[in-house]
Design an enzyme around this catalytic site. Structure first.
Site, short mmCIF file in Angstrom:
data_model
loop_
_atom_site.label_atom_id
_atom_site.label_comp_id
_atom_site.label_asym_id
_atom_site.label_seq_id
_atom_site.Cartn_x
_atom_site.Cartn_y
_atom_site.Cartn_z
N PHE A 54 0.81 -1.23 0.00
CA PHE A 54 0.00 0.00 0.00
C PHE A 54 0.84 1.27 0.00
O PHE A 54 0.37 2.34 -0.37
CB PHE A 54 -0.97 -0.02 1.19
CG PHE A 54 -0.39 0.44 2.50
CD1 PHE A 54 -0.64 1.70 3.00
CD2 PHE A 54 0.41 -0.42 3.27
CE1 PHE A 54 -0.12 2.13 4.22
CE2 PHE A 54 0.92 -0.01 4.48
CZ PHE A 54 0.67 1.27 4.96
N LYS A 55 2.10 1.14 0.39
CA LYS A 55 2.96 2.33 0.43
C LYS A 55 3.10 2.96 -0.96
O LYS A 55 3.34 4.15 -1.09
CB LYS A 55 4.36 1.98 0.97
CG LYS A 55 4.38 1.26 2.32
CD LYS A 55 3.92 2.14 3.45
CE LYS A 55 3.66 1.40 4.73
NZ LYS A 55 4.77 1.12 5.58
N ASP A 56 2.93 2.15 -2.01
CA ASP A 56 3.01 2.68 -3.38
C ASP A 56 1.95 3.76 -3.62
O ASP A 56 2.15 4.64 -4.45
CB ASP A 56 2.78 1.57 -4.42
CG ASP A 56 3.95 0.60 -4.48
OD1 ASP A 56 5.10 1.04 -4.35
OD2 ASP A 56 3.71 -0.61 -4.67
#
Length: 496
Positions: free
Chosen positions: A112-114
């Site tokens: 999810f950091k993307d």
């Protein structure tokens, strides 16, 4: 549109523009930047439901980043959310066993950091131009596994930037480590520290707060910024996907306008769930914010007792991105529930540093009614992966399984029937060994990449590019240091 400025949670810096707050990352007094107010959504749910992810992101971000022109912001958004993502929707929803999994892992590094780290380099470089910055920007980040790779992928070979990532040696999954140590880009550096994530994060904060080092850096033509969720340029883009999820469910007839939904978030550093809290405060009809912890259940204990106590054993789990005892972003919430009282917040943060514990007042605790906290043990996490796979064929990663397990506890406890969105924060391919072991212990003796191929087969999903890329990639980074040697290695990388 109303101008939104940024203040430090510790009171010494006030009235910064969004671009200045993004550029600085952390406030000079050690606090985090928060908006002077949380803006209200301007577009209706009906309007949002007809928009693409990029358009929803613009509707959210323009309200916070008010010193960016429409062209600048749309440029950042369109450069971030493009073919790097393997689905056109960017953040699709999967309906599985009575809940909607918001799949936030379709970006370049399958976590999810993307969602935020694809846009942060563009926000940062635009902010630097807007503020006439001539120095090279050095991104300094501590990671519990995902932020590091996503930040490096975002910043690799971006002109005028360098990125240095610290991660706990032995404290990330084998796939996470391989992703980091094989990262290309002449401006990327990765270091394993002999310590845990909290030590890496504290070390990074200490470097940020070192005034003498900042002057030395400036003289050498460098300045620090952060890619951790302590940077407001990381947090705000995360608000967008909750708004998008609601609008999408409305478009599909799963929610009526104004109907409340719950959000479940596997939580470590508290940024992802804080973004959902901001979305709620913007007027999005969110009811409960369900905070899911693993066995490092410092947040569960906090919501239960009102005391945040990091004086406990640090447990290495199969959901390593949540193996955190100091949830940095919680400070933004503490500041808000203290009535934006920087002095009160500073005292609590001082107690945390000096005693390892702080306790909020009863009035502050009453402000936490939106939140529900619980945790999943290692056995419960594995059991949920196996159970959902056997019932539906859907394979989830360990962090998402923590969230699912806590959701089941919440449901059993409250009988709440609200439509529920679970933030699915990583692809199961990122934690293949733990996921496959949960499905069947026979996989325990298999090699990592044989497990990848088997997961693809049993889950009927294509192996993501992020995994194919590292299958035979050469190791480019093999730096290690003690926790107290972080500053020295930063200087070495920068040739100072």
């Amino acid at each position: 549109m109303k101008e939104i400025l940024y203040n430090s949670t510790r009171g010494q810096e006030k009235g910064l523009t969004a671009s200045k707050a993004i550029l600085q990352g952390l406030a000079k007094d050690g606090g985090l930047f928060v908006p002077t107010e949380i803006p209200k959504l301007e577009a209706s749910i009906e309007e949002l439901s007809k928009m693409s992810y990029q358009e929803v992101a613009y509707e959210v971000m323009k309200l916070y980043f008010t010193d960016f022109t429409e062209e600048e912001l749309k440029n950042c958004i369109n450069n971030a959310y493009d073919s790097k993502f393997d689905t056109e929707e960017i953040a699709p929803l999967a309906e599985v066993e009575g809940a909607y999994f918001l799949e936030l892992f379709h970006g370049k590094t399958i976590a999810f950091k993307d969602m935020a780290l694809s846009i942060l380099p563009h926000l940062l470089t635009t902010s630097a131009k807007k503020n006439g910055v001539k120095n090279e920007i050095v991104i300094l980040t501590a990671t519990s596994g995902d932020t590091g790779k996503a930040a490096m992928a975002g910043f690799a070979d971006v002109p005028g930037t360098r990125i240095i990532v610290f991660y706990p040696d032995g404290g990330v999954s084998p796939i996470q480590e391989k992703q980091m140590v094989t990262q290309k880009g002449d401006n990327t550096y990765v270091v394993a520290i002999k310590g845990n994530f909290d030590e890496a994060q504290s070390g990074v904060k200490a470097i940020f707060n070192n005034k003498a080092l900042a002057e030395e850096m400036d003289a050498a033509g460098f300045q620090f910024s952060s890619a951790n969720s302590i940077n407001i340029g990381r947090l705000v883009p995360q608000v967008a996907y909750y708004v998008y999820a609601y609008a999408k469910l409305y478009a599909e007839g799963k929610l009526t306008d104004g109907q409340k939904m719950n959000v479940v978030v596997p939580t470590g550093n508290f940024g992802n769930i804080l973004a959902a809290y901001y979305a709620k405060n913007m007027g999005l009809p969110i009811d409960k914010l369900i905070c899911a912890s693993n066995e490092n259940k410092v947040l569960f204990d906090f919501f239960k007792t009102g005391s945040y106590d990091k004086n406990r054993d640090f447990i290495l789990t199969t959901s390593p991105s949540m193996d955190i005892l100091i949830s940095s972003n919680l400070e933004r919430l503490i500041y808000k529930i203290a009535g934006n009282d920087a002095e009160k917040n500073s005292q609590l943060m001082k107690d945390l540093t000096e005693k390892g514990i702080y306790t909020i007042t009863d009035e502050m605790k009453a402000e936490l009614a939106d939140f529900y906290g619980n945790y999943a043990s290692e056995a419960e996490t594995a059991a949920v992966i196996k159970d959902i796979y056997e019932k539906t064929g859907y394979v989830m990663d360990t962090h998402t399984a923590v969230a699912r397990s806590v959701y089941e506890k919440y449901e059993a406890e409250t009988k709440d029937e609200n439509v529920t969105v679970i933030a699915s924060t990583a692809s199961p391919f990122k934690f293949t060994r733990s996921v496959m072991d949960a499905i069947d212990p026979k996989y325990d003796s298999w090699e990592d990449f044989d497990l990848v191929d088997e997961l693809s087969k049993i889950g009927n999903v294509k192996v993501p590019n992020a995994i194919e890329e590292i299958r035979n990639a050469e190791v480019r980074h093999n730096n290690k240091c003690e926790a107290d040697g972080m500053e020295a290695i930063v200087k070495k990388f920068l040739g100072m």
